[in-house]
Every structure is written in structure tokens, then in C-alpha cells.
Design a protein around this motif. Structure first.
Motif, PDB file in Angstrom:
ATOM      1  N   PRO B  19      92.240 -12.815  59.183  1.00 15.21           N
ATOM      2  CA  PRO B  19      94.045 -12.385  59.779  1.00 15.21           C
ATOM      3  C   PRO B  19      94.632 -11.842  58.646  1.00 15.21           C
ATOM      4  N   GLN B  20      94.578 -12.988  57.292  1.00 14.21           N
ATOM      5  CA  GLN B  20      95.777 -12.677  56.008  1.00 14.21           C
ATOM      6  C   GLN B  20      95.694 -11.584  55.493  1.00 14.21           C
ATOM      7  N   LEU B  21      94.663 -11.243  55.573  1.00 16.37           N
ATOM      8  CA  LEU B  21      94.210  -9.570  55.303  1.00 16.37           C
ATOM      9  C   LEU B  21      95.115  -8.916  55.958  1.00 16.37           C
ATOM     10  N   VAL B  23      97.515  -8.968  57.973  1.00 16.25           N
ATOM     11  CA  VAL B  23      98.584  -9.304  58.399  1.00 16.25           C
ATOM     12  C   VAL B  23      98.872  -8.531  56.709  1.00 16.25           C
ATOM     13  N   THR B  24      98.768  -9.024  55.616  1.00 16.55           N
ATOM     14  CA  THR B  24      98.947  -8.570  54.029  1.00 16.55           C
ATOM     15  C   THR B  24      99.542  -7.328  54.605  1.00 16.55           C
ATOM     16  N   VAL B  26      99.214  -4.545  56.530  1.00 13.94           N
ATOM     17  CA  VAL B  26     100.061  -3.892  57.391  1.00 13.94           C
ATOM     18  C   VAL B  26     101.587  -4.145  56.626  1.00 13.94           C
ATOM     19  N   PHE B  27     101.958  -5.940  56.596  1.00 10.32           N
ATOM     20  CA  PHE B  27     103.015  -5.731  56.298  1.00 10.32           C
ATOM     21  C   PHE B  27     103.901  -5.885  55.228  1.00 10.32           C
ATOM     22  N   PHE B  28     102.435  -5.436  54.048  1.00 12.66           N
ATOM     23  CA  PHE B  28     103.099  -5.731  52.858  1.00 12.66           C
ATOM     24  C   PHE B  28     102.520  -4.487  52.241  1.00 12.66           C
ATOM     25  N   TYR B  29     100.918  -4.700  51.366  1.00 11.23           N
ATOM     26  CA  TYR B  29     100.785  -2.757  51.078  1.00 11.23           C
ATOM     27  C   TYR B  29     101.296  -1.823  51.549  1.00 11.23           C
ATOM     28  N   TRP B  30     101.093  -1.823  53.139  1.00  9.74           N
ATOM     29  CA  TRP B  30     101.548  -0.396  53.830  1.00  9.74           C
ATOM     30  C   TRP B  30     103.088  -0.247  53.608  1.00  9.74           C
ATOM     31  N   PRO B  31     104.166  -0.968  53.948  1.00 10.50           N
ATOM     32  CA  PRO B  31     105.489  -0.786  53.440  1.00 10.50           C
ATOM     33  C   PRO B  31     105.612  -0.645  51.029  1.00 10.50           C
TER      34      PRO B  31
END
Lengths: 282, 293
Positions: B19-21, B23-24, B26-31
Motif C-alpha cells: 500500500p505505501q509503495l 501510494v508513493t 503514484v503520487f510521489f515519484y510519478w509527479p
């Protein structure tokens, strides 16, 4: 005290009291303003003691809205802020507990890579990648939803780091005892590790609740519908900079309502909050 | 540090971090990677097509006086807020560290502004300093000063500095107090027996021992002024008048939203990312070194 200095002690009390007064003054003024009528504030003759309209102003702010139709009542915004703060706090705690558990109690390929991938997110607040994140949320059709409001902000590592540090201090004997009892990893996690972490979880909850409640730029961008607004956004929209149209008494009532929940949380859970803050950040 | 006692399992740990991976990623590394990629693109006026332009966005940015002014504003704003909030907090923490009656009450009454949203802090201060009806503005006018943060850039800067400092003092206070309480009293007593007066004891013993805390707070405060003050600025001055209170983050927001210049905005984001990563790296190195003794 190293030596006895009644004068120094008195001076310390005095400076602290002055500090407290300065910190509290803006809030006191907001509270006073929220109990008077618009005209008294607008002509700049507001008294420094509370006025007669406390109940009426707060009632209007919460349930009626300002200027009759132009602004939403704040009651709905309070609800949105509450949902947002709770979802972020609980979401972060849940995914962080499980991922910290995995990183500490298992050996698996890419374990350290995954840990660092999560860890790096500590450094970059959402503000620096605001438009690309916005675009992704828009592409996923998550604008104006609670999911869009919360899930992107759950992607950070503060809680994971705290729980990892805490798990490191849990004695190995507990795992061994649990294994002898024939318990699997999930049973150990549920029956031993999570109950032991209650204080850390509570401390993290306080910090993340405040973080979620106080978000500004993110909800500003991704909510377009009035009924999805949070109270921190709502208050800014009540202040019309150029003219006298601002209904200051209602704006100030909103400000008081917007800071009440997080401030209460900090005051009531002070011990946990201080512990959580000082432990995670250093 | 590694655990000795561990569990066996191949799939379970992946399921636990999933789950954390997710979210991270999709919403952190991608943007974040999108921001880097976008900073090398230029969109046409209608946003229909974009073209790879290499470092052109960065060159444009550094070719404009605008950007240097924003850097200057941000540097000035950060320096002032950091210096003020650190020194006020340290002063209060030193007073609170004396074993006073009602110590916990003092702490409670000093830390609550931490919980106030920056935007709300901005609104509170704006109300006091609103040019026509604000209580403090009237007082200033009574003293013969004209005050208008909506028109005068110095007044606007003063307003955001005050609101940002007000909000940050409590955080710094908390850490300074924790730092002060960790200093062994015996060291200070020894100095007192040697005849060192309180002021001298503070500067020669207490302050140096607090330096890791101070340094940590310095970095955290700079990051705070860079990012968290967005709400304060947007709620009080909206970057004005004449962009006098526009910080780097505010410019990312206003160039992207109002100006529609996504490439330029992305380039600015990337520069900010580099600044924060550098600050964090410096902090970790410094603290690691300090921790050894």
C-alpha cells in the motif's frame, strides 16, 4: 535552579506571561470580533471586550452562511476538514505500521531499496510537485473527491520512520516467545506489536491530524465545488481584500472555528504530541 | 542496525509494503518525475502540443530579473523569519527552563500556535493590520505612521514576517526547551561554583551544547518558510503589492495557474526540489557527525 535568585525568577515569570499574551492576542481579538455586529467592526470602533452577538454569529456562520446566499455555511466545511484530517491521519498510520513491520521483521529482496524509496519522500513536500500531482489526480478522476483530497498527502514517510525506530527497540525475545507459541507473523503483529505501539500511534495521530487539518494549497487546487471545501480554504474566501464587503464578524467566527479542533487536540494530547514531534523529527 | 529475530516469508512482506509503495509511486515519484520531464518541455499557447526544448525553460528563468527578485524576496523573508522565531523561541525557552512554578502550564500556553493553520494565522494578522479597521493600524495612524500592507511593499513584508514568526515560535520553543532540559544540570552547577554569572554560563556552556538543536531548527525553519508560508502569503497579500511578497513557492503556483506557463513552473519546481534535497542532505551529514560525541 543553580542559585537562589528571586528577582530572576520573577523576571522569568513576567517574560513568559508577556510572551503568552502576545501569542494569544490575535486570537483574543478574533474572538471579540466574532461577537459583535458588522457595523461596529467596520467603523473601527470595536471594543476590546466580547459583545452580545456570540450565539447569533456562530449560528449564522455554522448553519446559514454569510450574506445569505453568497457563501456556504461553515458546518459542511468543518465536516470536510474533519474527514480529511482523520483520513490522512489514519491512512498514514495504517500503511506505515504495515510497511515498517515488513522492513524491520522480514528479509526480502529489495528491502533496502524500498526503504529508501519511502524515505526520500520525507524531503519533498507536495508543494514542489504541485501541478504534476494535480494532473495525475485529475487523470484519475479524483478531483472533488475525498480520495483526491487525502490519498496524495498520505504518500510521505514521517510515520514509517517513527514506527521503524520504535520497532527496533522492541526486544527480540518477544518475537521468539511468539514463535514458540506457534504464532505467525500477522498474529505477532496484531497481538503483540500493535498493542505495544499504542503511544507512538497516538502521538503520530495528533501530528498527522493537525497536518491534514491545516492543508491549504492542495485542497485549494483540487476542490472546485463549494460543498467539497475545507474550512481553512473557506475562511480565506470570506475575506474580500479590496472593499468593505467582508463580514468580519463571520470571518472571525470561522477563524475561531477553524483553529479550535487542532488546538484542542494539541492541548489535550500535549504529552503525546510533544513526544511524537521531538522523536520523529530528530 | 538489524534485528536478529525475524520471520520467514516471501510474499507477505511485499503485501505489507504494497500500500505505501503504491501510494508513493503514484503520487510521489510519478509527479516528481513528470515535473522534471515537463521542465524540459515548452507548450504552445493553446496547450495543444508541446516540444522538447532542453534547458530553455531554465535559461529563460535565469534570464529574467523577475526570478532574481523572487529569490531575493525569499532569501530576505526566510532570513528574517528564521532569525526572529529562533531568537524569540530561545529566549522564552531559557526562561521556561528555570524550574518555575506552573512550568507545564507555561508550556501549554506557548505551544498551541503550532496547531493553527498558516492561512488562519495570516487571516488573524491581516485583521489586526487591515488598513481601515484594523486595531493595530489605527494605533499606528494615531502615532502618525501611515500603514497599508495592500499598497506599501514594506508594510506587506512586515505583515507576512510577523504572521509567519508568530506561527513558528511555538515549534522552535518546544525543541529548544527539550534541548535545554537535556543539558545535565551538573555542568552548569560546576560553572556556577567557578563563579560564572548566568549570562556568561549561557554563552559559554549552554548555547554551544544547544548547537545541534539550533542547527536542526535552522534547516527546518528555512524549509518551513519556503513551503508552509504559502497559506500565510495567499491569505494576506497574495504575493503583492507588485509581487513584493512573492516567494519561490508562490511563484510556482502563480506562474502555473495564472500565467499558464507549465514548463517554466516545472523548472522552478525542480530548482526548489534541488534546494530542499541539498538542505536535507546537509542536515543529515551535520547531525550524524554531531551524534558521535
Amino acid at each position: 535552579m543553580v542559585e537562589h535568585r528571586p528577582f530572576g525568577t520573577a523576571l522569568a515569570h513576567l517574560t513568559l506571561l508577556i510572551g503568552i499574551a502576545i501569542l494569544a492576542f490575535p486570537v483574543y481579538l478574533a474572538f471579540v470580533a466574532s461577537t459583535w455586529d458588522a457595523a461596529t467592526i467596520a467603523n473601527g470602533k470595536m471594543p476590546l471586550t466580547p459583545g452580545p452577538l456570540f450565539l447569533e454569529n456562530y449560528w449564522r456562520t455554522l448553519f446559514v452562511g454569510t450574506s445569505g446566499t453568497t457563501r456556504q455555511p461553515v458546518g459542511g466545511m468543518l465536516f470536510n476538514s474533519f474527514v480529511m484530517a482523520m483520513t490522512i491521519a489514519i491512512g498514514k498510520i495504517v500503511i506505515s505500521l504495515t510497511s515498517a513491520f515488513a522492513v524491520v521483521y522480514f528479509r526480502f529482496p529489495f528491502r533496502m531499496t524500498i526503504f529508501w524509496l519511502i524515505f526520500v519522500t520525507l524531503m519533498l513536500p507536495v508543494e514542489v510537485r504541485i501541478y504534476p500531482t494535480y494532473k495525475i489526480v485529475a487523470d484519475l478522476n479524483m478531483l472533488d473527491t475525498y480520495a483526491g483530497l487525502t490519498i496524495p498527502l498520505i504518500a510521505s514517510a514521517t510515520a514509517t520512520l517513527l514506527f521503524r525506530q520504535f520497532f527496533m527497540t522492541v526486544p527480540d525475545e518477544l518475537v521468539e516467545a511468539s514463535k514458540i507459541d506457534g504464532a505467525g507473523p500477522m498474529k505477532f503483529f496484531r497481538d503483540t506489536l500493535v498493542p505495544l505501539s499504542v503511544t507512538s500511534v497516538a502521538a503520530m495521530f495528533v501530528i498527522q491530524f493537525i497536518y491534514g487539518w491545516n492543508q491549504y494549497l492542495w485542497p485549494l487546487l483540487i476542490t472546485t465545488r463549494d460543498d467539497m471545501q475545507t474550512i481553512v480554504i473557506g475562511i480565506k474566501k470570506m475575506i474580500v481584500t479590496q472593499d468593505a464587503l467582508t463580514e468580519w464578524q463571520l470571518a472571525m467566527a470561522t477563524a475561531v472555528l477553524a483553529m479550535l479542533p487542532p488546538v484542542l487536540v494539541v492541548i489535550v494530547m500535549q504529552k503525546l504530541f510533544v513526544r511524537g514531534l521531538v522523536e520523529t523529527e530528530k | 542496525m538489524e534485528k536478529r529475530a525475524i520471520f520467514q516469508g516471501r510474499l507477505l512482506p511485499f503485501a505489507l509494503v504494497a500500500p505505501q509503495l503504491a501510494v508513493t509511486l503514484v503520487f510521489f515519484y510519478w509527479p516528481a518525475s513528470q515535473a522534471v520531464w515537463q521542465s524540459f518541455l515548452q507548450e504552445d499557447a493553446f496547450g495543444l502540443s508541446s516540444e522538447f526544448v532542453g534547458f530553455a525553460n531554465y535559461r529563460d528563468l535565469f534570464a529574467k530579473a523577475d526570478y532574481y527578485r523572487t529569490i531575493g524576496t525569499t532569501a530576505f523573508f526566510s532570513a528574517l523569519v528564521t532569525a526572529l522565531s529562533l531568537s524569540i523561541a530561545l529566549f522564552l525557552a531559557v526562561q521556561a527552563d528555570r524550574q518555575l512554578k506552573g512550568g507545564t502550564a507555561y508550556r501549554t500556553l506557548l505551544i498551541w500556535p503550532y496547531a493553527v493553520a498558516p492561512a488562519v494565522a495570516g487571516v488573524l494578522w491581516f485583521f489586526m493590520f487591515q488598513p481601515s479597521l484594523g486595531l493595530v493600524s489605527q494605533g499606528l495612524r494615531g502615532l502618525g505612521f501611515t500603514w497599508n500592507p495592500l499598497l506599501d511593499s514594506t508594510d506587506a513584508m512586515a505583515l507576512v514576517v510577523m504572521a509567519a514568526t508568530w506561527k513558528q515560535v511555538s515549534y522552535n520553543f518546544l525543541f529548544f526547551l527539550a534541548g535545554l532540559q537535556a543539558i545535565p544540570k551538573s555542568v552548569i552547577e560546576a560553572a556556577a561554583i567557578d563563579g560564572a554569572r548566568p549570562v556568561r554560563r549561557f554563552w559559554t556552556i549552554v548555547f554551544p551544547l544547544l548547537s545541534p538543536t539550533t542547527f536542526y531548527l535552522f534547516v527546518v525553519n528555512v524549509v518551513y518558510v519556503f513551503f508552509d508560508t504559502f497559506g500565510i502569503i495567499d491569505a494576506t497579500t497574495a504575493g503583492g503589492p507588485a509581487k513584493a511578497t512573492e516567494t519561490l513557492v508562490y511563484k510556482v503556483y502563480s506562474d502555473g495557474r495564472v500565467g499558464g506557463d507549465l514548463g517554466g513552473s516545472a523548472a522552478q519546481s525542480v530548482i526548489l526540489m534541488v534546494i530542499v534535497i541539498a538542505l536535507t542532505a546537509v542536515q543529515f551529514r551535520f547531525i550524524e557527525r554531531k551524534v558521535q560525541y
